[in-house]
Motif scaffolding. Structure first.
Motif, PDB file in Angstrom:
ATOM      1  N   GLN A 178      29.326 -19.051   8.885  1.00 50.23           N
ATOM      2  CA  GLN A 178      29.781 -20.030   7.892  1.00 50.23           C
ATOM      3  C   GLN A 178      28.879 -20.001   6.670  1.00 50.23           C
ATOM      4  N   ARG A 179      29.459 -20.312   5.518  1.00 51.16           N
ATOM      5  CA  ARG A 179      28.716 -20.368   4.257  1.00 51.16           C
ATOM      6  C   ARG A 179      27.899 -19.096   4.013  1.00 51.16           C
ATOM      7  N   LYS A 180      28.533 -17.964   4.260  1.00 54.04           N
ATOM      8  CA  LYS A 180      27.881 -16.675   4.037  1.00 54.04           C
ATOM      9  C   LYS A 180      27.612 -16.511   2.553  1.00 54.04           C
ATOM     10  N   SER A 181      26.461 -15.980   2.235  1.00 54.27           N
ATOM     11  CA  SER A 181      26.077 -15.821   0.847  1.00 54.27           C
ATOM     12  C   SER A 181      25.328 -14.507   0.681  1.00 54.27           C
ATOM     13  N   ARG A 182      24.860 -14.226  -0.521  1.00 48.07           N
ATOM     14  CA  ARG A 182      24.127 -12.998  -0.763  1.00 48.07           C
ATOM     15  C   ARG A 182      22.645 -13.279  -0.915  1.00 48.07           C
ATOM     16  N   VAL A 183      21.844 -12.298  -0.524  1.00 44.09           N
ATOM     17  CA  VAL A 183      20.404 -12.397  -0.724  1.00 44.09           C
ATOM     18  C   VAL A 183      20.132 -12.021  -2.170  1.00 44.09           C
ATOM     19  N   GLY A 184      19.387 -12.857  -2.868  1.00 36.96           N
ATOM     20  CA  GLY A 184      19.114 -12.627  -4.275  1.00 36.96           C
ATOM     21  C   GLY A 184      18.281 -11.381  -4.519  1.00 36.96           C
ATOM     22  N   VAL A 185      18.398 -10.836  -5.708  1.00 33.06           N
ATOM     23  CA  VAL A 185      17.695  -9.606  -6.068  1.00 33.06           C
ATOM     24  C   VAL A 185      16.183  -9.779  -5.938  1.00 33.06           C
ATOM     25  N   GLN A 186      15.674 -10.929  -6.344  1.00 31.67           N
ATOM     26  CA  GLN A 186      14.235 -11.176  -6.280  1.00 31.67           C
ATOM     27  C   GLN A 186      13.723 -11.274  -4.847  1.00 31.67           C
ATOM     28  N   HIS A 187      14.634 -11.596  -3.914  1.00 32.40           N
ATOM     29  CA  HIS A 187      14.221 -11.814  -2.527  1.00 32.40           C
ATOM     30  C   HIS A 187      14.346 -10.567  -1.663  1.00 32.40           C
ATOM     31  N   LYS A 188      15.077  -9.569  -2.147  1.00 30.69           N
ATOM     32  CA  LYS A 188      15.259  -8.345  -1.370  1.00 30.69           C
ATOM     33  C   LYS A 188      13.944  -7.578  -1.264  1.00 30.69           C
ATOM     34  N   VAL A 189      13.782  -6.852  -0.169  1.00 34.68           N
ATOM     35  CA  VAL A 189      12.596  -6.021   0.015  1.00 34.68           C
ATOM     36  C   VAL A 189      12.836  -4.693  -0.708  1.00 34.68           C
ATOM     37  N   THR A 190      11.935  -4.336  -1.600  1.00 35.63           N
ATOM     38  CA  THR A 190      12.069  -3.088  -2.354  1.00 35.63           C
ATOM     39  C   THR A 190      11.216  -1.994  -1.710  1.00 35.63           C
ATOM     40  N   LYS A 191      11.355  -0.788  -2.222  1.00 41.32           N
ATOM     41  CA  LYS A 191      10.572   0.341  -1.723  1.00 41.32           C
ATOM     42  C   LYS A 191       9.076   0.077  -1.899  1.00 41.32           C
ATOM     43  N   GLU A 192       8.717  -0.447  -3.057  1.00 45.88           N
ATOM     44  CA  GLU A 192       7.303  -0.726  -3.334  1.00 45.88           C
ATOM     45  C   GLU A 192       6.760  -1.820  -2.407  1.00 45.88           C
ATOM     46  N   ASP A 193       7.587  -2.851  -2.142  1.00 52.51           N
ATOM     47  CA  ASP A 193       7.184  -3.915  -1.211  1.00 52.51           C
ATOM     48  C   ASP A 193       6.923  -3.344   0.178  1.00 52.51           C
ATOM     49  N   ALA A 194       7.821  -2.452   0.621  1.00 48.07           N
ATOM     50  CA  ALA A 194       7.704  -1.862   1.956  1.00 48.07           C
ATOM     51  C   ALA A 194       6.449  -0.999   2.063  1.00 48.07           C
ATOM     52  N   ILE A 195       6.174  -0.239   1.013  1.00 44.35           N
ATOM     53  CA  ILE A 195       4.978   0.613   1.023  1.00 44.35           C
ATOM     54  C   ILE A 195       3.718  -0.244   1.059  1.00 44.35           C
ATOM     55  N   LYS A 196       3.713  -1.311   0.267  1.00 45.93           N
ATOM     56  CA  LYS A 196       2.554  -2.211   0.231  1.00 45.93           C
ATOM     57  C   LYS A 196       2.354  -2.897   1.585  1.00 45.93           C
ATOM     58  N   TRP A 197       3.468  -3.318   2.221  1.00 48.62           N
ATOM     59  CA  TRP A 197       3.406  -3.946   3.545  1.00 48.62           C
ATOM     60  C   TRP A 197       2.835  -2.971   4.564  1.00 48.62           C
ATOM     61  N   PHE A 198       3.301  -1.731   4.527  1.00 48.19           N
ATOM     62  CA  PHE A 198       2.828  -0.699   5.455  1.00 48.19           C
ATOM     63  C   PHE A 198       1.331  -0.442   5.279  1.00 48.19           C
ATOM     64  N   GLN A 199       0.885  -0.395   4.022  1.00 46.28           N
ATOM     65  CA  GLN A 199      -0.523  -0.120   3.756  1.00 46.28           C
ATOM     66  C   GLN A 199      -1.426  -1.273   4.192  1.00 46.28           C
ATOM     67  N   THR A 200      -0.947  -2.518   4.040  1.00 45.94           N
ATOM     68  CA  THR A 200      -1.785  -3.648   4.436  1.00 45.94           C
ATOM     69  C   THR A 200      -1.718  -3.927   5.929  1.00 45.94           C
ATOM     70  N   LYS A 201      -0.531  -3.841   6.517  1.00 44.16           N
ATOM     71  CA  LYS A 201      -0.342  -4.170   7.930  1.00 44.16           C
ATOM     72  C   LYS A 201      -1.003  -3.147   8.853  1.00 44.16           C
ATOM     73  N   PHE A 202      -0.819  -1.855   8.553  1.00 43.93           N
ATOM     74  CA  PHE A 202      -1.320  -0.812   9.438  1.00 43.93           C
ATOM     75  C   PHE A 202      -2.462   0.006   8.820  1.00 43.93           C
ATOM     76  N   GLU A 203      -2.956  -0.407   7.629  1.00 43.38           N
ATOM     77  CA  GLU A 203      -3.929   0.384   6.892  1.00 43.38           C
ATOM     78  C   GLU A 203      -3.451   1.829   6.799  1.00 43.38           C
ATOM     79  N   GLY A 204      -2.156   1.993   6.537  1.00 48.29           N
ATOM     80  CA  GLY A 204      -1.542   3.311   6.483  1.00 48.29           C
ATOM     81  C   GLY A 204      -1.755   4.000   5.154  1.00 48.29           C
ATOM     82  N   VAL A 205      -1.507   5.302   5.150  1.00 50.67           N
ATOM     83  CA  VAL A 205      -1.640   6.119   3.952  1.00 50.67           C
ATOM     84  C   VAL A 205      -0.253   6.633   3.587  1.00 50.67           C
ATOM     85  N   VAL A 206       0.127   6.463   2.325  1.00 46.77           N
ATOM     86  CA  VAL A 206       1.402   6.992   1.846  1.00 46.77           C
ATOM     87  C   VAL A 206       1.102   8.137   0.900  1.00 46.77           C
ATOM     88  N   LEU A 207       1.548   9.331   1.292  1.00 45.90           N
ATOM     89  CA  LEU A 207       1.280  10.535   0.507  1.00 45.90           C
ATOM     90  C   LEU A 207       2.432  10.798  -0.440  1.00 45.90           C
TER      91      LEU A 207
END
Length: 179
Positions: free
Chosen positions: A144-173
């Motif tokens: 019920q009351r289905k809606s869209r996730v706003g552009v500002q709230h969506k997870v972007t590629k840069e957000d995902a890379i930053k999350w990966f680097q902070t959460k797992f101390e990962g390296v993105v080459l």
């Protein structure tokens, strides 16, 4: 305005799900053994994927079961992601991350995850695909009351890379292909 975005609990990124896939390319005994490997790893019953169309050079027919996958959520998903990234030495390339803020990677041998080698089963490689989301993504999925996730709230590629680097101390080459 921009600095208090990080302190907002609704902006936290979390793992929605982890999908483990073993694509065998044929039905029969090897597929059953691959499903057994996934069941050992996750404790869940895998779902089978079918071929979309007949490819004679690969010797597969339409609707023939050729792969199996399992979706894992919660704490178990985090443990499996950690184990999979340990095999990859916490190194991913930029191409592993999608524009929608998800990422995936593959491992060549399932025994690297800590499962004891069984000669009757064999060795299977598998794909890990991690879907990331923020709190509030339910508005797009509820009945019920289905809606869209706003552009500002969506997870972007840069957000995902930053999350990966902070959460797992990962390296993105930045290289093109990881061999």
């Amino acid at each position: 305005m921009a600095d208090d975005k990080s302190s907002n609990p609704m902006r936290d990124i979390r793992v929605a799900k982890l999908v483990l896939n073993i694509s065998v390319g044929e039905s029969g005994d090897r597929l059953q053994k691959a499903a057994k490997v996934l069941e050992q790893l996750t404790g869940q019953v895998p779902v089978y994927g079918k071929a979309r169309y007949t490819v004679r050079s690969f010797a597969i027919r339409r609707n023939e079961k050729i792969a199996c996958n399992v979706t894992v959520r919660g704490e178990k998903a985090m443990q499996l992601i950690e184990a999979g990234l340990k095999v990859k030495e916490f190194e991913l390339i930029r191409k592993n991350f999608s524009m929608t803020g998800n990422f995936g990677f593959g491992i060549n041998e399932h025994i690297d995850l800590g499962i004891k080698y069984d000669p009757s089963t064999g060795i299977y490689g598998m794909d890990f695909y991690v879907c990331l989301e923020r709190p509030g993504y339910r508005v797009a999925r509820r009945r019920q009351r289905k809606s869209r996730v706003g552009v500002q709230h969506k997870v972007t590629k840069e957000d995902a890379i930053k999350w990966f680097q902070t959460k797992f101390e990962g390296v993105v080459l930045n290289k093109a292909y990881q061999g």
